[in-house]
Design a protein around this motif. Structure first.
Motif, mmCIF file in Angstrom:
data_model
loop_
_atom_site.group_PDB
_atom_site.id
_atom_site.type_symbol
_atom_site.label_atom_id
_atom_site.label_comp_id
_atom_site.label_asym_id
_atom_site.label_seq_id
_atom_site.Cartn_x
_atom_site.Cartn_y
_atom_site.Cartn_z
ATOM 1 N N GLN A 230 0.863 -1.182 -0.093
ATOM 2 C CA GLN A 230 -0.119 -0.021 0.136
ATOM 3 C C GLN A 230 0.855 1.235 0.000
ATOM 4 O OE1 GLN A 230 -3.117 -0.198 3.154
ATOM 5 N NE2 GLN A 230 -3.796 -2.043 2.220
ATOM 6 N N ALA A 231 2.004 1.210 0.494
ATOM 7 C CA ALA A 231 2.801 2.401 0.669
ATOM 8 C C ALA A 231 3.359 2.623 -0.817
ATOM 9 C CB ALA A 231 4.029 2.165 1.589
ATOM 10 N N LEU A 232 3.635 1.538 -1.562
ATOM 11 C CA LEU A 232 4.063 1.642 -2.807
ATOM 12 C C LEU A 232 3.088 2.254 -3.699
ATOM 13 C CD1 LEU A 232 6.021 -1.887 -3.436
ATOM 14 C CD2 LEU A 232 6.959 0.423 -2.789
ATOM 15 N N ILE A 233 2.009 1.713 -3.366
ATOM 16 C CA ILE A 233 0.927 2.286 -4.216
ATOM 17 C C ILE A 233 0.628 3.909 -4.137
ATOM 18 C CG2 ILE A 233 -1.933 2.100 -4.436
ATOM 19 C CD1 ILE A 233 -0.816 -0.033 -6.105
ATOM 20 N N ARG A 234 0.603 4.262 -2.950
ATOM 21 C CA ARG A 234 0.589 5.706 -2.727
ATOM 22 C C ARG A 234 1.627 6.483 -3.105
ATOM 23 N NH1 ARG A 234 -1.022 3.714 2.579
ATOM 24 N NH2 ARG A 234 1.028 3.937 3.492
ATOM 25 N N ALA A 235 2.733 5.901 -3.154
ATOM 26 C CA ALA A 235 3.995 6.532 -3.481
ATOM 27 C C ALA A 235 3.677 6.784 -5.159
ATOM 28 C CB ALA A 235 5.187 5.909 -3.523
ATOM 29 N N VAL A 236 3.372 5.685 -5.997
ATOM 30 C CA VAL A 236 3.265 5.740 -7.554
ATOM 31 C C VAL A 236 2.015 6.644 -8.022
ATOM 32 C CG1 VAL A 236 4.605 3.673 -7.876
ATOM 33 C CG2 VAL A 236 2.354 3.590 -8.074
ATOM 34 N N THR A 237 1.016 6.397 -6.977
ATOM 35 C CA THR A 237 -0.390 7.203 -7.586
ATOM 36 C C THR A 237 -0.205 8.742 -7.005
ATOM 37 O OG1 THR A 237 -1.574 6.350 -5.565
ATOM 38 C CG2 THR A 237 -1.490 5.145 -7.678
ATOM 39 N N SER A 238 0.915 9.274 -6.372
ATOM 40 C CA SER A 238 0.913 10.694 -5.568
ATOM 41 C C SER A 238 1.208 11.617 -6.754
ATOM 42 C CB SER A 238 1.907 10.608 -4.641
ATOM 43 O OG SER A 238 3.218 10.364 -5.253
ATOM 44 N N GLY A 239 1.989 11.157 -8.005
ATOM 45 C CA GLY A 239 2.162 12.065 -8.894
ATOM 46 C C GLY A 239 3.637 12.782 -8.775
ATOM 47 N N ASN A 240 4.293 11.784 -7.432
ATOM 48 C CA ASN A 240 5.706 12.465 -7.349
ATOM 49 C C ASN A 240 6.582 11.916 -8.614
ATOM 50 O OD1 ASN A 240 8.303 12.803 -6.216
ATOM 51 N ND2 ASN A 240 7.493 12.986 -4.165
ATOM 52 N N PRO A 241 7.362 12.905 -9.126
ATOM 53 C CA PRO A 241 8.242 12.243 -10.064
ATOM 54 C C PRO A 241 9.211 11.515 -9.856
ATOM 55 C CG PRO A 241 8.513 14.725 -9.805
ATOM 56 C CD PRO A 241 7.411 14.324 -8.856
ATOM 57 N N LYS A 242 9.631 11.356 -8.367
ATOM 58 C CA LYS A 242 10.717 10.503 -7.980
ATOM 59 C C LYS A 242 10.471 9.268 -7.996
ATOM 60 C CE LYS A 242 12.718 13.250 -4.348
ATOM 61 N NZ LYS A 242 13.985 12.410 -3.661
ATOM 62 N N PHE A 243 9.319 8.723 -8.690
ATOM 63 C CA PHE A 243 8.857 7.279 -8.583
ATOM 64 C C PHE A 243 8.513 6.741 -10.024
ATOM 65 C CE2 PHE A 243 7.895 8.624 -4.266
ATOM 66 C CZ PHE A 243 8.574 7.745 -3.448
ATOM 67 N N PHE A 244 9.252 5.969 -10.584
ATOM 68 C CA PHE A 244 8.706 5.904 -12.309
ATOM 69 C C PHE A 244 8.850 4.292 -12.348
ATOM 70 C CE2 PHE A 244 12.957 8.209 -12.060
ATOM 71 C CZ PHE A 244 13.787 6.881 -12.422
ATOM 72 N N LEU A 245 8.383 3.846 -13.669
ATOM 73 C CA LEU A 245 8.195 2.572 -14.022
ATOM 74 C C LEU A 245 9.614 1.877 -14.122
ATOM 75 C CD1 LEU A 245 5.695 1.475 -16.529
ATOM 76 C CD2 LEU A 245 8.001 0.535 -16.655
ATOM 77 N N GLY A 246 9.964 0.799 -13.714
ATOM 78 C CA GLY A 246 10.765 -0.240 -13.934
ATOM 79 C C GLY A 246 10.435 -1.810 -13.739
ATOM 80 N N THR A 247 10.241 -2.478 -14.740
ATOM 81 C CA THR A 247 9.385 -3.925 -14.633
ATOM 82 C C THR A 247 10.404 -4.741 -13.663
ATOM 83 O OG1 THR A 247 10.194 -4.594 -16.530
ATOM 84 C CG2 THR A 247 8.259 -3.488 -16.637
ATOM 85 N N ASP A 248 11.561 -4.625 -13.777
ATOM 86 C CA ASP A 248 12.615 -5.769 -13.350
ATOM 87 C C ASP A 248 12.119 -7.265 -14.073
ATOM 88 O OD1 ASP A 248 14.741 -6.828 -12.018
ATOM 89 O OD2 ASP A 248 13.746 -6.964 -10.349
ATOM 90 N N SER A 249 11.622 -6.916 -15.121
ATOM 91 C CA SER A 249 11.075 -8.557 -15.693
ATOM 92 C C SER A 249 12.449 -9.047 -16.162
ATOM 93 C CB SER A 249 10.589 -8.195 -17.140
ATOM 94 O OG SER A 249 10.246 -9.259 -17.876
ATOM 95 N N ALA A 250 12.236 -10.569 -15.234
ATOM 96 C CA ALA A 250 13.565 -11.032 -15.209
ATOM 97 C C ALA A 250 13.155 -12.708 -15.643
ATOM 98 C CB ALA A 250 14.119 -11.164 -13.587
ATOM 99 N N PRO A 251 13.331 -12.986 -16.839
ATOM 100 C CA PRO A 251 13.101 -14.114 -17.220
ATOM 101 C C PRO A 251 13.964 -15.407 -16.809
ATOM 102 C CG PRO A 251 13.915 -12.852 -19.040
ATOM 103 C CD PRO A 251 13.685 -12.227 -18.139
#
Ligand code: DOR
Ligand code: ZN
Length: 347
Positions: A230-251
């Motif tokens: 939930q803390a992560l959800i709040r961070a990414v949905t806050s609109g704060n530009p310090k948090f951005f997308l990185g999938t860490d997709s790791a096959p």
């Protein structure tokens, strides 16, 4: 009519593309969704020089479909032997966009990583001077520390001293998983940011043990309890530009995950943006997806925002149960289950 959502074409600021046949099998998933991606250097052997990164970039470009405009953004793997000269070369190359710091032994292919960051001081100083970002796998590799506490302890023991010693260094704390990491990033200066994966936004640690042990939910840093999600959800949905997308997709091949000692890594590249859309929709914050997915990372890295767009349609589809991975198969996130959004194929 199904709802649609059109965004600036996103970038993935943290992905594992592997090499050889594995690379060939997964790269189009990333290239279909993202204009650019920061490509992790944890190959065997690791990518530690500009020359190796250039050769790896060429292998990636060679297996992309001819019409693809995808740009891999290359990184170097930090070792205690890294010379400031290599950082200078990297900075001049126009090809290398960051250096990755794995504490030795902390995760997949991190054996060549750093035991004592004090041994990297000249390289770090060069990065600070030249504006080369340091991407951090923020966990301690201390068997005395509980696996669920390794990120928090890393921040306390290593990260707070690091940003004090190198106050201008651009730092991305990768794939954050805890409220401690969110707090650290929020209180740090603007040169400190974080990436967040789709799996850490969608799942908590119960997913690892739903009716039995679930190796396809095992990654590092490991999924945490719900309050952290939930803390992560709040961070990414806050609109704060310090948090951005990185999938860490790791096959990883299915046989190495469904194993008595299964590898860490979750594959999400087949449906990355769709999975993020679910997470943002769940928080009633779809309007915040574009900044997170398509603007803030480019701004942090000092690169132009993309000009093309992509469209998501709210239309359920079923993720494949498996997909080819060289001579083997891999099991993607949500295998055989519904995903609520679908990326429209480019026209
Ligand atoms: O789960 C993970 N998989 N975490 C990492 O840090 C590395 C990655 C991989 O390369 O498989
Ligand atoms: Zn990673």
């Amino acid at each position: 009519m199904n709802a649609t959502l059109t965004l600036t074409r996103p970038d993935d600021w943290h992905v594992h593309l592997r090499d050889g046949e594995g690379l060939r099998a997964v790269v189009t998933d990333t290239a279909r969704q993202f204009a650019r991606a920061i490509v992790m250097p944890n190959l065997t052997p690791p990518v530690t020089t500009v020359a190796q990164a250039e050769a790896y970039r060429d292998r990636i470009l060679a297996v992309l479909p001819a019409a693809s405009t995808f740009t891999p953004l290359m990184t170097l793997y930090l070792t205690e032997a890294m010379l400031p000269l290599e950082i200078e070369r990297a900075s001049r190359s126009g090809l290398i966009h960051a250096v990755k710091y794995y504490p030795a032994g902390v995760t997949t292919h991190s054996e060549a990583g750093v035991r004592d960051l004090a041994h990297c001081s000249e390289a770090l100083r060069a990065m600070e001077d030249l504006g080369v970002p340091l991407l951090i796998h923020g966990e301690v590799n201390d068997p005395a520390v509980d696996i669920f506490d390794r990120e928090r302890v890393f921040i306390e023991r290593h990260l707070i001293p690091l940003v004090q010693r190198y106050p201008q260094l651009k730092v991305v704390l990768e794939h954050i998983t805890t409220a401690s990491a969110v707090k650290f990033v929020l209180t740090a200066d603007d040169n400190v940011a974080a990436t967040v994966t789709p799996h850490h936004l969608l799942y908590n640690r119960n997913a690892l043990f739903q009716g039995g042990i679930r190796p396809h939910y095992y990654c590092l840093p490991i999924l945490k309890r719900e309050a952290h999600r939930q803390a992560l959800i709040r961070a990414v949905t806050s609109g704060n530009p310090k948090f951005f997308l990185g999938t860490d997709s790791a096959p990883h091949a299915r046989s190495t995950k469904e194993n008595a000692c299964g590898c860490a890594g979750i594959y999400s590249a087949h449906a990355a943006l769709e999975l993020y859309a679910e997470a943002f929709e769940g928080a009633g914050a779809l309007g915040k997806l574009e900044g997170f997915a398509s603007h803030f990372g480019a701004d942090f890295y000092g690169l132009p925002r993309n000009t093309q767009s992509v469209t998501l349609v709210r239309e359920s589809w079923t993720a494949p149960a498996t997909q080819p991975f060289g001579p083997e198969t891999l099991v993607p996130l949500r295998a055989g289950e519904a995903i609520a959004w679908r990326l429209q194929a480019p026209i």
